[in-house]
Motif scaffolding. Structure first.
Motif, short mmCIF file in Angstrom:
data_model
loop_
_atom_site.label_atom_id
_atom_site.label_comp_id
_atom_site.label_asym_id
_atom_site.label_seq_id
_atom_site.Cartn_x
_atom_site.Cartn_y
_atom_site.Cartn_z
N GLU A 89 0.85 -1.19 0.00
CA GLU A 89 0.00 0.00 0.00
C GLU A 89 0.88 1.24 0.00
O GLU A 89 0.73 2.13 0.82
CB GLU A 89 -0.91 -0.01 1.23
N ARG A 90 1.80 1.27 -0.94
CA ARG A 90 2.73 2.41 -1.02
C ARG A 90 1.99 3.70 -0.86
O ARG A 90 0.79 3.77 -1.03
CB ARG A 90 3.42 2.42 -2.38
N ASP A 91 2.66 4.71 -0.64
CA ASP A 91 2.09 6.05 -0.43
C ASP A 91 0.99 6.31 -1.45
O ASP A 91 1.19 6.99 -2.45
CB ASP A 91 3.22 7.08 -0.54
N ALA A 92 -0.15 5.71 -1.18
CA ALA A 92 -1.27 5.79 -2.12
C ALA A 92 -1.74 7.22 -2.30
O ALA A 92 -2.21 7.60 -3.36
CB ALA A 92 -2.41 4.90 -1.66
N SER A 93 -1.64 8.02 -1.25
CA SER A 93 -2.10 9.40 -1.37
C SER A 93 -1.25 10.16 -2.38
O SER A 93 -1.77 10.93 -3.18
CB SER A 93 -2.06 10.09 -0.01
N GLY A 94 0.04 9.94 -2.39
CA GLY A 94 0.91 10.60 -3.36
C GLY A 94 0.66 10.10 -4.77
O GLY A 94 0.57 10.88 -5.71
N ASP A 95 0.53 8.78 -4.92
CA ASP A 95 0.26 8.21 -6.23
C ASP A 95 -1.12 8.64 -6.72
O ASP A 95 -1.31 8.95 -7.89
CB ASP A 95 0.32 6.68 -6.19
N GLY A 96 -2.09 8.66 -5.82
CA GLY A 96 -3.45 9.07 -6.19
C GLY A 96 -3.48 10.52 -6.63
O GLY A 96 -4.14 10.86 -7.62
N ALA A 97 -2.77 11.36 -5.89
CA ALA A 97 -2.73 12.79 -6.26
C ALA A 97 -2.07 12.96 -7.62
O ALA A 97 -2.55 13.74 -8.45
CB ALA A 97 -1.97 13.58 -5.19
N LEU A 98 -1.01 12.21 -7.85
CA LEU A 98 -0.33 12.29 -9.15
C LEU A 98 -1.25 11.81 -10.26
O LEU A 98 -1.35 12.45 -11.32
CB LEU A 98 0.95 11.45 -9.13
N ASN A 99 -1.96 10.71 -10.02
CA ASN A 99 -2.90 10.20 -11.03
C ASN A 99 -4.02 11.20 -11.30
O ASN A 99 -4.42 11.38 -12.45
CB ASN A 99 -3.47 8.86 -10.60
N ARG A 100 -4.53 11.84 -10.24
CA ARG A 100 -5.58 12.84 -10.44
C ARG A 100 -5.06 14.01 -11.26
O ARG A 100 -5.75 14.51 -12.15
CB ARG A 100 -6.12 13.32 -9.09
#
Length: 183
Positions: free
Chosen positions: A44-55
């Motif tokens: 569950e890597r830094d999902a918030s960072g990856d999610g923000a990047l994907n958004r």
């Protein structure tokens, strides 16, 4: 708490970057490697960072799609206007050309001023027109219109009012133009 000791081999450039990062106050090489391995191995890597990047990437992708659509509409609009203008505009007699050039320069200055105002105000005429057209006639861009045919003439089963365009400036009659061309 005792931590297990691990010996690893690093490439020279990674070892240099690790040493440089460890020189910062409050950090050491073990803590940096531990944090990096934890992030890398955590499912569950830094999902918030990856999610923000994907958004952000999704938003940029949508913006590029809109820009592509807008530029296609503008290119088609300009091409159709130029074809229409060149088709319907008769050549002027040489005596009328200087007056036409003066009027053209005046109209161009007004045009440039209007474009400057719209750009400065953040207004987008293309978006405004497209919003109005899609609100009043949502299927306009879905139907197959003959190239160059006036709107409303390609679909006989649907009575759509069309705008009659003579290519003349307000106050100029086509007859007056023909008379000027025969002088």
């Amino acid at each position: 708490m005792m931590k297990p000791k691990l010996s690893i081999y690093l490439s020279d450039h990674v070892a240099e970057r690790l040493t440089l990062a460890a020189k910062r106050p409050g950090s050491n090489r073990s803590a940096i490697v531990d944090a990096a391995l934890d992030r890398f191995l955590n499912p569950e890597r830094d999902a918030s960072g990856d999610g923000a990047l994907n958004r952000r990437l999704d938003r940029i992708s949508r913006q590029l799609d809109r820009l592509d659509r807008d530029s296609s509409i503008m290119a088609e609009t300009i091409a159709l206007f130029v074809r229409y203008y060149l088709t319907i505009t008769p050549p002027l007699p040489s005596g009328d050309q200087e007056a036409a050039r003066a009027l053209g320069r005046e109209r161009f200055e007004i045009f440039v001023a209007q474009v400057g105002k719209r750009v400065a105000s953040g207004g987008r005429l293309v978006a405004d027109v497209m919003d109005r057209v899609s609100a009043s006639n949502p299927d306009l861009f879905m139907r197959h219109v003959e190239e160059g045919a006036p709107l409303g003439h390609s679909m006989p089963e649907k009575a759509t009012p069309s705008i009659q365009t003579t290519g003349q400036a307000p106050g100029h009659s086509p007859a007056g133009r023909e008379e000027a061309g025969n002088v």
